[in-house]
Scaffold this motif. Sequence first.
Motif, PDB file in Angstrom:
ATOM      1  N   GLY A   1      -2.459   5.322  -4.555  1.00  0.00           N
ATOM      2  CA  GLY A   1      -3.026   5.453  -3.218  1.00  0.00           C
ATOM      3  C   GLY A   1      -4.504   5.176  -3.142  1.00  0.00           C
ATOM      4  O   GLY A   1      -5.147   5.466  -2.124  1.00  0.00           O
ATOM      5  N   THR A   2      -5.078   4.576  -4.208  1.00  0.00           N
ATOM      6  CA  THR A   2      -6.510   4.302  -4.215  1.00  0.00           C
ATOM      7  C   THR A   2      -6.875   3.202  -3.224  1.00  0.00           C
ATOM      8  O   THR A   2      -7.904   3.273  -2.547  1.00  0.00           O
ATOM      9  CB  THR A   2      -6.972   3.882  -5.626  1.00  0.00           C
ATOM     10  OG1 THR A   2      -6.641   4.923  -6.542  1.00  0.00           O
ATOM     11  CG2 THR A   2      -8.471   3.602  -5.674  1.00  0.00           C
ATOM     12  N   ALA A   3      -6.063   2.193  -3.153  1.00  0.00           N
ATOM     13  CA  ALA A   3      -6.325   1.060  -2.269  1.00  0.00           C
ATOM     14  C   ALA A   3      -5.042   0.272  -2.069  1.00  0.00           C
ATOM     15  O   ALA A   3      -4.053   0.452  -2.794  1.00  0.00           O
ATOM     16  CB  ALA A   3      -7.419   0.162  -2.860  1.00  0.00           C
ATOM     17  N   ALA A   4      -5.077  -0.593  -1.070  1.00  0.00           N
ATOM     18  CA  ALA A   4      -3.973  -1.544  -0.851  1.00  0.00           C
ATOM     19  C   ALA A   4      -4.315  -2.842  -1.577  1.00  0.00           C
ATOM     20  O   ALA A   4      -5.440  -3.052  -2.026  1.00  0.00           O
ATOM     21  CB  ALA A   4      -3.793  -1.800   0.637  1.00  0.00           C
ATOM     22  N   THR A   5      -3.363  -3.726  -1.676  1.00  0.00           N
ATOM     23  CA  THR A   5      -3.620  -5.031  -2.286  1.00  0.00           C
ATOM     24  C   THR A   5      -2.857  -6.109  -1.546  1.00  0.00           C
ATOM     25  O   THR A   5      -1.971  -5.811  -0.725  1.00  0.00           O
ATOM     26  CB  THR A   5      -3.253  -5.036  -3.787  1.00  0.00           C
ATOM     27  OG1 THR A   5      -3.832  -6.197  -4.397  1.00  0.00           O
ATOM     28  CG2 THR A   5      -1.736  -5.068  -3.999  1.00  0.00           C
ATOM     29  N   ILE A   6      -3.210  -7.349  -1.840  1.00  0.00           N
ATOM     30  CA  ILE A   6      -2.544  -8.515  -1.261  1.00  0.00           C
ATOM     31  C   ILE A   6      -1.870  -9.248  -2.412  1.00  0.00           C
ATOM     32  O   ILE A   6      -2.540  -9.635  -3.379  1.00  0.00           O
ATOM     33  CB  ILE A   6      -3.537  -9.465  -0.570  1.00  0.00           C
ATOM     34  CG1 ILE A   6      -4.502  -8.683   0.336  1.00  0.00           C
ATOM     35  CG2 ILE A   6      -2.791 -10.534   0.196  1.00  0.00           C
ATOM     36  CD1 ILE A   6      -3.844  -7.978   1.485  1.00  0.00           C
ATOM     37  N   LEU A   7      -0.574  -9.446  -2.329  1.00  0.00           N
ATOM     38  CA  LEU A   7       0.147 -10.095  -3.424  1.00  0.00           C
ATOM     39  C   LEU A   7       1.413 -10.758  -2.911  1.00  0.00           C
ATOM     40  O   LEU A   7       1.844 -10.481  -1.791  1.00  0.00           O
ATOM     41  CB  LEU A   7       0.458  -9.098  -4.533  1.00  0.00           C
ATOM     42  CG  LEU A   7       1.567  -8.059  -4.344  1.00  0.00           C
ATOM     43  CD1 LEU A   7       1.774  -7.280  -5.644  1.00  0.00           C
ATOM     44  CD2 LEU A   7       1.300  -7.119  -3.204  1.00  0.00           C
TER      45      LEU A   7
ATOM     46  N   ALA B   1       0.839  -1.207   0.000  1.00  0.00           N
ATOM     47  CA  ALA B   1       0.000   0.000   0.000  1.00  0.00           C
ATOM     48  C   ALA B   1       0.862   1.239   0.000  1.00  0.00           C
ATOM     49  O   ALA B   1       2.028   1.210   0.424  1.00  0.00           O
ATOM     50  CB  ALA B   1      -0.919   0.003   1.231  1.00  0.00           C
ATOM     51  N   ASP B   2       0.281   2.323  -0.484  1.00  0.00           N
ATOM     52  CA  ASP B   2       0.920   3.622  -0.334  1.00  0.00           C
ATOM     53  C   ASP B   2       1.070   3.901   1.164  1.00  0.00           C
ATOM     54  O   ASP B   2       0.152   3.638   1.955  1.00  0.00           O
ATOM     55  CB  ASP B   2       0.070   4.697  -1.010  1.00  0.00           C
ATOM     56  CG  ASP B   2       0.708   6.065  -0.909  1.00  0.00           C
ATOM     57  OD1 ASP B   2       0.397   6.802   0.051  1.00  0.00           O
ATOM     58  OD2 ASP B   2       1.528   6.399  -1.781  1.00  0.00           O
ATOM     59  N   ALA B   3       2.219   4.442   1.556  1.00  0.00           N
ATOM     60  CA  ALA B   3       2.497   4.636   2.983  1.00  0.00           C
ATOM     61  C   ALA B   3       1.421   5.467   3.671  1.00  0.00           C
ATOM     62  O   ALA B   3       1.057   5.200   4.832  1.00  0.00           O
ATOM     63  CB  ALA B   3       3.867   5.293   3.155  1.00  0.00           C
ATOM     64  N   ALA B   4       0.880   6.451   2.974  1.00  0.00           N
ATOM     65  CA  ALA B   4      -0.133   7.314   3.585  1.00  0.00           C
ATOM     66  C   ALA B   4      -1.411   6.549   3.895  1.00  0.00           C
ATOM     67  O   ALA B   4      -2.152   6.915   4.826  1.00  0.00           O
ATOM     68  CB  ALA B   4      -0.440   8.485   2.652  1.00  0.00           C
TER      69      ALA B   4
ATOM     70  N   ALA C   1       6.117   1.136  -2.453  1.00  0.00           N
ATOM     71  CA  ALA C   1       4.997   0.960  -1.536  1.00  0.00           C
ATOM     72  C   ALA C   1       5.494   0.392  -0.212  1.00  0.00           C
ATOM     73  O   ALA C   1       6.617  -0.114  -0.105  1.00  0.00           O
ATOM     74  CB  ALA C   1       3.957   0.020  -2.146  1.00  0.00           C
ATOM     75  N   ARG C   2       4.670   0.476   0.784  1.00  0.00           N
ATOM     76  CA  ARG C   2       4.989  -0.149   2.059  1.00  0.00           C
ATOM     77  C   ARG C   2       4.501  -1.595   2.008  1.00  0.00           C
ATOM     78  O   ARG C   2       3.378  -1.870   1.553  1.00  0.00           O
ATOM     79  CB  ARG C   2       4.306   0.591   3.216  1.00  0.00           C
ATOM     80  CG  ARG C   2       4.785   0.119   4.588  1.00  0.00           C
ATOM     81  CD  ARG C   2       4.164   0.921   5.704  1.00  0.00           C
ATOM     82  NE  ARG C   2       4.558   0.382   7.004  1.00  0.00           N
ATOM     83  CZ  ARG C   2       3.925   0.628   8.136  1.00  0.00           C
ATOM     84  NH1 ARG C   2       2.871   1.436   8.139  1.00  0.00           N
ATOM     85  NH2 ARG C   2       4.338   0.099   9.267  1.00  0.00           N
ATOM     86  N   HIS C   3       5.346  -2.538   2.445  1.00  0.00           N
ATOM     87  CA  HIS C   3       5.009  -3.955   2.410  1.00  0.00           C
ATOM     88  C   HIS C   3       4.852  -4.450   3.842  1.00  0.00           C
ATOM     89  O   HIS C   3       5.812  -4.437   4.619  1.00  0.00           O
ATOM     90  CB  HIS C   3       6.100  -4.748   1.694  1.00  0.00           C
ATOM     91  CG  HIS C   3       6.421  -4.239   0.325  1.00  0.00           C
ATOM     92  ND1 HIS C   3       7.653  -4.401  -0.277  1.00  0.00           N
ATOM     93  CD2 HIS C   3       5.659  -3.544  -0.562  1.00  0.00           C
ATOM     94  CE1 HIS C   3       7.636  -3.832  -1.474  1.00  0.00           C
ATOM     95  NE2 HIS C   3       6.440  -3.306  -1.664  1.00  0.00           N
ATOM     96  N   LEU C   4       3.651  -4.898   4.179  1.00  0.00           N
ATOM     97  CA  LEU C   4       3.347  -5.321   5.538  1.00  0.00           C
ATOM     98  C   LEU C   4       3.146  -6.839   5.580  1.00  0.00           C
ATOM     99  O   LEU C   4       2.351  -7.390   4.814  1.00  0.00           O
ATOM    100  CB  LEU C   4       2.081  -4.630   6.052  1.00  0.00           C
ATOM    101  CG  LEU C   4       2.093  -3.100   6.055  1.00  0.00           C
ATOM    102  CD1 LEU C   4       0.749  -2.565   6.533  1.00  0.00           C
ATOM    103  CD2 LEU C   4       3.225  -2.577   6.930  1.00  0.00           C
TER     104      LEU C   4
ATOM    105  N   VAL D   1      -4.051  -3.274 -10.987  1.00  0.00           N
ATOM    106  CA  VAL D   1      -3.973  -3.333  -9.526  1.00  0.00           C
ATOM    107  C   VAL D   1      -2.766  -2.542  -9.030  1.00  0.00           C
ATOM    108  O   VAL D   1      -2.863  -1.733  -8.092  1.00  0.00           O
ATOM    109  CB  VAL D   1      -3.895  -4.796  -9.044  1.00  0.00           C
ATOM    110  CG1 VAL D   1      -3.594  -4.855  -7.543  1.00  0.00           C
ATOM    111  CG2 VAL D   1      -5.193  -5.534  -9.356  1.00  0.00           C
ATOM    112  N   TRP D   2      -1.609  -2.744  -9.681  1.00  0.00           N
ATOM    113  CA  TRP D   2      -0.399  -2.045  -9.253  1.00  0.00           C
ATOM    114  C   TRP D   2      -0.550  -0.537  -9.396  1.00  0.00           C
ATOM    115  O   TRP D   2      -0.128   0.220  -8.524  1.00  0.00           O
ATOM    116  CB  TRP D   2       0.798  -2.538 -10.063  1.00  0.00           C
ATOM    117  CG  TRP D   2       1.004  -4.018  -9.974  1.00  0.00           C
ATOM    118  CD1 TRP D   2       0.626  -4.856  -8.950  1.00  0.00           C
ATOM    119  CD2 TRP D   2       1.599  -4.859 -10.967  1.00  0.00           C
ATOM    120  NE1 TRP D   2       0.951  -6.155  -9.243  1.00  0.00           N
ATOM    121  CE2 TRP D   2       1.563  -6.199 -10.467  1.00  0.00           C
ATOM    122  CE3 TRP D   2       2.182  -4.619 -12.209  1.00  0.00           C
ATOM    123  CZ2 TRP D   2       2.067  -7.275 -11.186  1.00  0.00           C
ATOM    124  CZ3 TRP D   2       2.699  -5.698 -12.922  1.00  0.00           C
ATOM    125  CH2 TRP D   2       2.639  -7.002 -12.418  1.00  0.00           C
ATOM    126  N   SER D   3      -1.160  -0.102 -10.469  1.00  0.00           N
ATOM    127  CA  SER D   3      -1.349   1.340 -10.682  1.00  0.00           C
ATOM    128  C   SER D   3      -2.256   1.932  -9.619  1.00  0.00           C
ATOM    129  O   SER D   3      -2.004   3.044  -9.114  1.00  0.00           O
ATOM    130  CB  SER D   3      -1.934   1.596 -12.074  1.00  0.00           C
ATOM    131  OG  SER D   3      -1.010   1.244 -13.088  1.00  0.00           O
TER     132      SER D   3
END
Length: 300
Positions: free
Chosen positions: A233-239, A170-173, A251-254, A226-228
């Motif tokens: 910053g529209t949404a996070a994703t799971i990948l 996700a975007d850090a913000a 992006a920030r990876h959690l 999805v990456w775009s």
Amino acid sequence: MDLHLVTYFVAVVDHGGITRAAQSLYISQPSLSQAIRTLEKRLGVTLFDRTGRRLELTEAGRRFDDAARRILADVERARQKVDAVRELKAGRVDVVTYSAFSIDPLVDVVRIFRERFPRLAVRIVAADGPAGVLSALRSGDAEIGVMDSSAEHATFTAIEMTEQELVVAADAALVTGLPDPVSRSAIRSIPLVIDHSDQNTAALFADLVDEGARNVVVDCAMPAAVWSLVEQGTAATILPRTVAANQLPDARHLTVDPPLRRPWGLVLRSGPPSPAALAFIAAARAHSGLNPEPPEQRDW
């Protein structure tokens, strides 16, 4: 029956006698004569009429001649198949998969495959989830499927490989204040863009989606889109973590707590795999850190 006895018999028939056959086989005449007598003893019949100057086939010999040539032809075809696997002179493997595995592991498996077997080509077929993979295999449009190994694969042969580690990107913000690793319950408060059409993926992500899937703000099966959306910053994703590192480096990876993993493997259509398919299986095993059996040594 020893194969060399069959070879000796055909040589005697083709050369019209022991002398020339022995010369062509680079063995002595007595040895060849003894081999023919041994063959007749094992078969319990007389193969040659020895009353004249030239050996003539008996009726039993003529019947065995047909069988012997079929045996040698089958052996030669089998030898050519083994040689084709060993040398891998040419060919193509048709592989079917869907978006969940189109980058990881497929890209790296194809890279290894091409490095090891530069004369072989790969054709990649797109499918809609596991059912689409099985449909392509069933119709003959592909020979190997890459899919979730926990999914139903009916009567197809499945080869388990390894697992993907899935992370939140996700975007850090968008994820300010969230810890790393992040709990599954906390992810339910984040807007997500994911491919929610595949039942196996939907089940895997069930703990990350709130009631009514209200935090799935975009349902998308196109990885580039999805990456775009994540970058904007529209949404996070799971990948997969490897995909996040390569495609969304900023992006920030959690890490998900508890860890989120998805098993994958290969599914094969019915019948013995082609030499190119065996080579692809070896490349997939190498990618997975498994002992890559040489294709010619696999027992199918």
